[in-house]
Design an enzyme around this catalytic site. Structure first.
Site, PDB file in Angstrom:
ATOM      1  N   ASN A  62       0.805  -1.174   0.260  1.00 42.74           N
ATOM      2  CA  ASN A  62      -0.005   0.042  -0.033  1.00 42.74           C
ATOM      3  C   ASN A  62       1.065   1.249   0.007  1.00 42.74           C
ATOM      4  O   ASN A  62       2.187   1.245   0.601  1.00 42.74           O
ATOM      5  CB  ASN A  62      -1.053   0.081   1.109  1.00 42.74           C
ATOM      6  CG  ASN A  62      -0.467  -0.130   2.356  1.00 42.74           C
ATOM      7  OD1 ASN A  62       0.656  -0.851   2.782  1.00 42.74           O
ATOM      8  ND2 ASN A  62      -1.081   0.190   3.660  1.00 42.74           N
ATOM      9  N   GLU A  64       0.239   5.047   0.643  1.00 40.64           N
ATOM     10  CA  GLU A  64      -0.714   6.176   0.997  1.00 40.64           C
ATOM     11  C   GLU A  64      -0.385   7.604   0.492  1.00 40.64           C
ATOM     12  O   GLU A  64       0.645   7.872   0.040  1.00 40.64           O
ATOM     13  CB  GLU A  64      -0.868   6.134   2.487  1.00 40.64           C
ATOM     14  CG  GLU A  64      -1.518   4.735   2.874  1.00 40.64           C
ATOM     15  CD  GLU A  64      -1.475   4.594   4.419  1.00 40.64           C
ATOM     16  OE1 GLU A  64      -1.276   5.614   5.136  1.00 40.64           O
ATOM     17  OE2 GLU A  64      -2.213   3.566   4.667  1.00 40.64           O
ATOM     18  N   CYS A  73      -4.006   0.481  -2.437  1.00 35.17           N
ATOM     19  CA  CYS A  73      -3.806  -0.823  -1.743  1.00 35.17           C
ATOM     20  C   CYS A  73      -2.651  -1.683  -2.368  1.00 35.17           C
ATOM     21  O   CYS A  73      -2.266  -1.496  -3.466  1.00 35.17           O
ATOM     22  CB  CYS A  73      -5.097  -1.649  -1.637  1.00 35.17           C
ATOM     23  SG  CYS A  73      -6.425  -1.083  -0.746  1.00 35.17           S
ATOM     24  N   GLU A  75      -2.958  -4.751  -2.893  1.00 33.93           N
ATOM     25  CA  GLU A  75      -3.477  -5.700  -3.816  1.00 33.93           C
ATOM     26  C   GLU A  75      -3.475  -5.051  -5.326  1.00 33.93           C
ATOM     27  O   GLU A  75      -3.041  -5.610  -6.228  1.00 33.93           O
ATOM     28  CB  GLU A  75      -4.807  -6.301  -3.556  1.00 33.93           C
ATOM     29  CG  GLU A  75      -4.725  -7.165  -2.427  1.00 33.93           C
ATOM     30  CD  GLU A  75      -5.058  -6.527  -0.973  1.00 33.93           C
ATOM     31  OE1 GLU A  75      -4.616  -4.978  -0.950  1.00 33.93           O
ATOM     32  OE2 GLU A  75      -5.737  -6.833  -0.084  1.00 33.93           O
ATOM     33  N   CYS A 114      -9.966  -5.319   0.511  1.00 35.69           N
ATOM     34  CA  CYS A 114     -11.154  -4.270   0.549  1.00 35.69           C
ATOM     35  C   CYS A 114     -12.357  -4.594  -0.551  1.00 35.69           C
ATOM     36  O   CYS A 114     -11.869  -5.340  -1.509  1.00 35.69           O
ATOM     37  CB  CYS A 114     -10.883  -2.937   0.738  1.00 35.69           C
ATOM     38  SG  CYS A 114     -10.158  -2.328  -0.974  1.00 35.69           S
ATOM     39  N   CYS A 117     -10.598  -3.635  -4.032  1.00 37.04           N
ATOM     40  CA  CYS A 117      -9.606  -4.751  -4.643  1.00 37.04           C
ATOM     41  C   CYS A 117     -10.367  -5.770  -4.823  1.00 37.04           C
ATOM     42  O   CYS A 117      -9.905  -6.465  -5.837  1.00 37.04           O
ATOM     43  CB  CYS A 117      -8.723  -4.668  -3.414  1.00 37.04           C
ATOM     44  SG  CYS A 117      -7.372  -3.392  -3.125  1.00 37.04           S
TER      45      CYS A 117
HETATM   46  N1  THU Z   1      -5.133  -1.804   2.618  1.00 41.80           N
HETATM   47  C1  THU Z   1      -4.656  -2.616   1.838  1.00 41.80           C
HETATM   48  O1  THU Z   1      -3.397  -2.333   1.017  1.00 41.80           O
HETATM   49  N2  THU Z   1      -5.237  -3.732   1.239  1.00 41.80           N
HETATM   50  C2  THU Z   1      -6.060  -4.416   1.818  1.00 41.80           C
HETATM   51  O2  THU Z   1      -6.752  -5.357   1.683  1.00 41.80           O
HETATM   52  C3  THU Z   1      -6.821  -3.442   3.084  1.00 41.80           C
HETATM   53  C4  THU Z   1      -6.340  -2.190   3.378  1.00 41.80           C
HETATM   54  C5  THU Z   1      -4.435  -0.592   3.025  1.00 41.80           C
HETATM   55  C6  THU Z   1      -5.290   0.678   2.458  1.00 41.80           C
HETATM   56  C7  THU Z   1      -4.675   1.693   3.590  1.00 41.80           C
HETATM   57  O3  THU Z   1      -3.368   2.012   3.169  1.00 41.80           O
HETATM   58  C8  THU Z   1      -4.276   0.874   4.698  1.00 41.80           C
HETATM   59  O4  THU Z   1      -4.312  -0.511   4.644  1.00 41.80           O
HETATM   60  C9  THU Z   1      -5.379   1.077   6.077  1.00 41.80           C
HETATM   61  O5  THU Z   1      -6.516   0.946   5.380  1.00 41.80           O
END
Ligand code: THU
Length: 166
Positions: A62, A64, A73, A75, A114, A117
């Site tokens: 991920n 941000e 994310c 994925e 999520c 994704c």
């Molecule tokens: N996140 C992911 O990268 N993958 C997931 O399956 C769930 C959430 C990330 C998004 C954000 O940067 C952090 O986790 C918190 O939500």
């Protein structure tokens, strides 16, 4: 009126030691790559590692942004890398792990992708006409294996519904 039901089945393992060697290695890569996440806002580092049909491995984490919705994310960053580095090559299995830096203890239960994704994984499955097998686990603890990502998105929307008489 009639009631209908949609169930999903998945495998549950007590720990990575119960996985076969290839799955254990992929999960180990997903666990390790969480270190390359950029998660200064959530402090929740997610890592994904995938084995492609050509035997190559791709990873994602991920990334941000101070404008929160801009973040991506693990994925979906993996799906993008895979399409660029190995165009036309399907994904056989993707492992997803995380490290929750908000907790003092090791992240010890699986997380699952999520909603956004899930939709992206579904599109990839349809595009490559191949299911993506998912291995979900924390840094330690139980592991879930899901045969195909689309099982996580029942009654999903896809391009076929935009066609007449779908
Ligand atoms: N996140 C992911 O990268 N993958 C997931 O399956 C769930 C959430 C990330 C998004 C954000 O940067 C952090 O986790 C918190 O939500």
């Amino acid at each position: 009126m009639k009631q209908e039901q949609l169930n999903i089945e998945f495998e549950v393992y007590d720990s990575a030691e119960q996985l076969n060697r290839q799955d254990a290695a992929l999960l180990a890569e997903a666990r390790a790559v969480t270190d390359t996440a950029y998660a200064p806002y959530s402090h929740f580092s997610v890592g994904a590692a995938a084995l492609l049909n050509n035997g190559e491995m791709v990873k994602g984490t991920n990334q941000e942004n101070s404008s929160y919705p801009v973040g991506i994310c693990a994925e979906r960053s993996l799906l993008a890398s895979s399409a660029v580095l190995h165009p036309g090559v399907g994904i056989h299995t993707m492992a997803v792990s995380y490290h929750n830096h908000n907790e003092g203890t090791l992240s010890n239960k699986p997380i699952s992708p999520c909603g956004m994704c899930r939709q992206a994984l579904l599109e990839h499955e349809l595009r490559y006409k191949q299911p993506i097998r998912l291995i979900l686990g924390g840094q330690t603890g139980k592991i879930y294996i899901i045969k195909q990502a689309n099982m996580l998105l029942p009654l999903a929307f896809s391009s076929s519904q935009m066609k007449e008489n779908s």
